[in-house]
Design a protein around this motif. Structure first.
Motif, PDB file in Angstrom:
ATOM      1  N   GLY A  15      13.399   5.325  -5.773  1.00  0.00           N
ATOM      2  CA  GLY A  15      14.309   5.093  -4.673  1.00  0.00           C
ATOM      3  C   GLY A  15      14.416   3.452  -4.180  1.00  0.00           C
ATOM      4  N   ILE A  16      13.055   2.812  -4.033  1.00  0.00           N
ATOM      5  CA  ILE A  16      13.090   1.650  -3.421  1.00  0.00           C
ATOM      6  C   ILE A  16      13.564   0.596  -4.390  1.00  0.00           C
ATOM      7  CG2 ILE A  16      10.517   1.280  -4.718  1.00  0.00           C
ATOM      8  CD1 ILE A  16      11.319   0.021  -1.134  1.00  0.00           C
ATOM      9  N   GLN A  27       4.482  -3.351   4.337  1.00  0.00           N
ATOM     10  CA  GLN A  27       5.109  -2.653   5.605  1.00  0.00           C
ATOM     11  C   GLN A  27       4.948  -1.036   5.210  1.00  0.00           C
ATOM     12  OE1 GLN A  27       9.195  -3.631   6.055  1.00  0.00           O
ATOM     13  NE2 GLN A  27       9.941  -1.736   6.955  1.00  0.00           N
ATOM     14  N   VAL A  28       5.331  -0.645   3.988  1.00  0.00           N
ATOM     15  CA  VAL A  28       5.183   0.570   3.098  1.00  0.00           C
ATOM     16  C   VAL A  28       3.741   1.264   3.556  1.00  0.00           C
ATOM     17  CG1 VAL A  28       5.399   2.395   1.459  1.00  0.00           C
ATOM     18  CG2 VAL A  28       7.181   0.512   1.755  1.00  0.00           C
ATOM     19  N   TYR A  29       2.878   0.406   3.180  1.00  0.00           N
ATOM     20  CA  TYR A  29       1.448   0.598   3.143  1.00  0.00           C
ATOM     21  C   TYR A  29       0.768   1.087   4.742  1.00  0.00           C
ATOM     22  CZ  TYR A  29      -3.548   0.367   2.633  1.00  0.00           C
ATOM     23  OH  TYR A  29      -5.174   0.893   2.344  1.00  0.00           O
ATOM     24  N   GLU A  30       1.816   0.364   5.542  1.00  0.00           N
ATOM     25  CA  GLU A  30       1.166   0.599   7.149  1.00  0.00           C
ATOM     26  C   GLU A  30       2.059   1.710   7.636  1.00  0.00           C
ATOM     27  OE1 GLU A  30       2.030  -3.080   9.007  1.00  0.00           O
ATOM     28  OE2 GLU A  30       0.557  -4.349   8.174  1.00  0.00           O
ATOM     29  N   LYS A  31       3.337   1.940   7.177  1.00  0.00           N
ATOM     30  CA  LYS A  31       4.279   3.043   7.637  1.00  0.00           C
ATOM     31  C   LYS A  31       3.378   4.506   7.170  1.00  0.00           C
ATOM     32  CE  LYS A  31       8.657   5.082   6.728  1.00  0.00           C
ATOM     33  NZ  LYS A  31       8.933   5.580   8.002  1.00  0.00           N
ATOM     34  N   HIS A  32       3.075   4.500   6.042  1.00  0.00           N
ATOM     35  CA  HIS A  32       2.507   5.778   5.572  1.00  0.00           C
ATOM     36  C   HIS A  32       0.878   5.859   5.640  1.00  0.00           C
ATOM     37  CE1 HIS A  32       6.386   7.071   3.730  1.00  0.00           C
ATOM     38  NE2 HIS A  32       6.521   5.840   3.367  1.00  0.00           N
ATOM     39  N   ALA A  33       0.430   4.953   6.545  1.00  0.00           N
ATOM     40  CA  ALA A  33      -1.173   4.822   6.730  1.00  0.00           C
ATOM     41  C   ALA A  33      -1.857   5.288   5.567  1.00  0.00           C
ATOM     42  CB  ALA A  33      -1.303   5.885   7.699  1.00  0.00           C
ATOM     43  N   GLU A  43      11.597   4.469   3.842  1.00  0.00           N
ATOM     44  CA  GLU A  43      12.460   5.290   4.776  1.00  0.00           C
ATOM     45  C   GLU A  43      11.752   6.545   4.910  1.00  0.00           C
ATOM     46  OE1 GLU A  43      16.380   5.498   3.781  1.00  0.00           O
ATOM     47  OE2 GLU A  43      16.635   3.331   4.170  1.00  0.00           O
ATOM     48  N   GLU A  44      11.062   7.103   3.780  1.00  0.00           N
ATOM     49  CA  GLU A  44      10.687   8.679   4.039  1.00  0.00           C
ATOM     50  C   GLU A  44       9.516   8.842   2.743  1.00  0.00           C
ATOM     51  OE1 GLU A  44      13.430  11.304   2.980  1.00  0.00           O
ATOM     52  OE2 GLU A  44      14.968   9.735   2.268  1.00  0.00           O
ATOM     53  N   PRO A  45       8.805   9.963   2.545  1.00  0.00           N
ATOM     54  CA  PRO A  45       7.849  10.043   1.510  1.00  0.00           C
ATOM     55  C   PRO A  45       8.668   9.840   0.168  1.00  0.00           C
ATOM     56  CG  PRO A  45       7.272  11.541   3.301  1.00  0.00           C
ATOM     57  CD  PRO A  45       8.633  10.852   3.753  1.00  0.00           C
TER      58      PRO A  45
END
Length: 354
Positions: free
Chosen positions: A57-58, A209-215, A129-131
Motif C-alpha cells: 500500500g505504501i 516515521q513508520v518505525y516510530e508510529k508502530h513502535a 496510516e494503519e497496519p
C-alpha cells in the motif's frame, strides 16, 4: 567412542585427491549439505526457484519507490512469459521456476496465466496510516507458504531458493531488519529500484516515521505482529515457505535483501516453535541455509554480518527475483558432486601427504 556424521563427512572430504582445504568454500558446502540431509552421500534433486509476488500500500504514495505499483503485475507477466533475468538463469541451469501471486493488485484469473494463485488480498494497506495487514492475514500467508513448499517437496524437490517481486518491498524489508537487528532504520535503507538522492532521503524520513508510529522497537520478538504492521504478503508467504523447507530437510538457498528479511521473520517463528519442543537438530533455521550472494542493496552486507554468515558470491547484484540463488545452486551441485564422485587417495592409488 562413536564417530559423528560431521566427522565422517570431514574425513571423506579431507581424503579426496587434493591438498587439505584446496576446494575452499565447496568443502564447507559439501559438509553442510551432508548434515542437512543427514547422510554422507547428499544429492540435489529437482532444484526449484519460487518467486513470491505482492503489492504494498505504501507504494501508492510514491514516497519510497521510483516505479509505480503497476510494475509488480507487469513483471509477474514477464516471469510467466519467460522474459526476466530469473527465467534466463533458470533455463540455463535447468532449474524449475514457479511464480506465486501472494497479493498482487491485479486479477490474473481474468487473463489465465501459469501463476500459483495464493492471493491474500490485492496488496497490503498503507502502513503510514494503519497496519499493513491483519494478524489473521499474516498467519494465513505464512500457512499458504508452508503449503506451497510442502507440495513442491512431495514432487521430489530437495533444494529450493526463493525470490520476490513487489514494488515497495525493500521498504518493508528495511523496517523488518531494523526491528529484529535493533539497528537504526537508516542503516538498512537503500535506493531500491533506483531512487535518486532526494528520493532516498524522503524514503529514510518516511520509514523512520513508520518505525516510530508502530513502535517497531518493541516487536523484535513478535515476528507475526511485526509482519502485520509493515510486512508484505509475499514476505509473509516466503517466511512460511522457509519454515516448511526446513521441516522437509531441504537445502535452502537464500537470495538477497528481501528474502533475508523474510528469513529473519521465519527464524524468529522457528525459534519460538523450537522453544515449544518442536524437534529439530538445528540450533536455528539459519543453520539450514546457504547464502547465495551479497546484494548491492544497502544494508544487506550489514545484516549478513549481523547473522555471522558468509555468502558464496559478491557480484554487485540487487535485482531480486531469486537471481542470486539461481546462480549459486550450480555451485552447490558441484560441491555435492565432488563429495560423491571424486576419488580418494586410497581408491586412486595416490600417495597422501605424510
Amino acid at each position: 567412542m562413536s564417530i559423528t556424521l560431521q566427522q565422517q563427512l570431514q574425513h571423506i572430504i579431507d581424503h579426496k585427491t587434493k591438498p587439505l582445504g584446496a576446494l575452499g568454500r565447496l568443502e564447507e558446502i559439501a559438509l553442510q549439505t551432508g548434515l542437512i540431509q543427514q547422510t554422507t552421500k547428499p544429492v540435489i534433486q529437482q532444484p526449484h526457484i519460487i518467486v513470491f509476488a505482492g503489492d504494498h500500500g505504501i507504494a501508492k504514495t510514491g514516497l519510497v519507490n521510483a516505479y509505480p505499483q503497476e510494475v509488480t503485475a507487469q513483471m509477474v507477466l514477464n516471469f510467466v512469459h519467460g522474459g526476466a533475468a530469473i527465467n534466463v538463469f533458470c533455463r540455463q541451469h535447468r532449474l524449475t521456476l514457479q511464480v506465486v501471486d501472494a497479493g498482487v493488485n491485479f486479477d490474473f484469473t481474468s487473463n489465465p496465466v501459469d501463476v500459483i494463485n495464493a492471493k491474500i488480498g490485492y496488496g497490503t494497506k498503507n502502513y503510514l496510516e494503519e497496519p499493513a495487514m491483519s494478524t489473521y492475514e499474516a498467519i494465513q500467508a505464512i500457512e499458504k507458504g508452508r503449503s506451497i513448499v510442502n507440495q513442491i517437496a512431495a514432487s521430489g524437490c530437495n533444494c529450493i531458493g526463493f525470490g520476490e517481486m513487489g514494488i515497495g518491498n525493500t521498504s518493508s524489508a528495511t523496517l523488518i531488519m531494523s526491528a529484529i537487528a535493533g539497528l537504526p532504520v537508516v542503516e538498512f535503507t537503500g535506493r531500491g529500484a533506483g531512487l535518486d538522492n532526494d528520493q532516498l532521503q524522503k524514503k529514510i524520513d518516511t520509514l523512520q516515521q513508520v518505525y516510530e508510529k508502530h513502535a517497531l522497537n518493541k516487536l523484535s520478538q513478535q515476528p507475526i505482529e511485526l509482519l502485520a504492521r509493515v510486512g508484505g504478503f509475499e514476505i509473509a508467504m516466503m517466511a512460511g515457505a522457509y519454515l516448511e523447507a526446513v521441516k522437509q530437510k531441504m537445502i535452502i538457498v537464500v537470495d538477497g535483501f528481501i528474502t533475508t528479511a523474510a528469513l529473519l521473520i521465519a527464524n524468529a517463528i522457528f525459534m519460538a516453535e523450537k522453544h515449544k519442543s518442536l524437534v529439530s537438530e538445528f540450533t536455528t533455521l539459519i543453520d539450514h541455509c546457504i547464502f547465495a550472494h551479497t546484494s548491492h542493496e544497502a544494508g544487506h552486507e550489514k545484516i549478513l554480518r549481523h547473522l555471522g554468515v558468509a555468502p558464496l558470491l559478491s557480484l554487485g547484484m540487487r535485482l531480486g527475483e531469486g537471481t542470486g540463488a539461481a546462480l549459486a545452486i550450480p555451485m552447490i551441485q558441484s560441491a555435492v558432486n565432488f563429495l560423491n564422485e571424486m576419488a580418494s587417495f586410497e581408491s586412486a592409488g595416490v600417495s597422501n601427504k605424510e
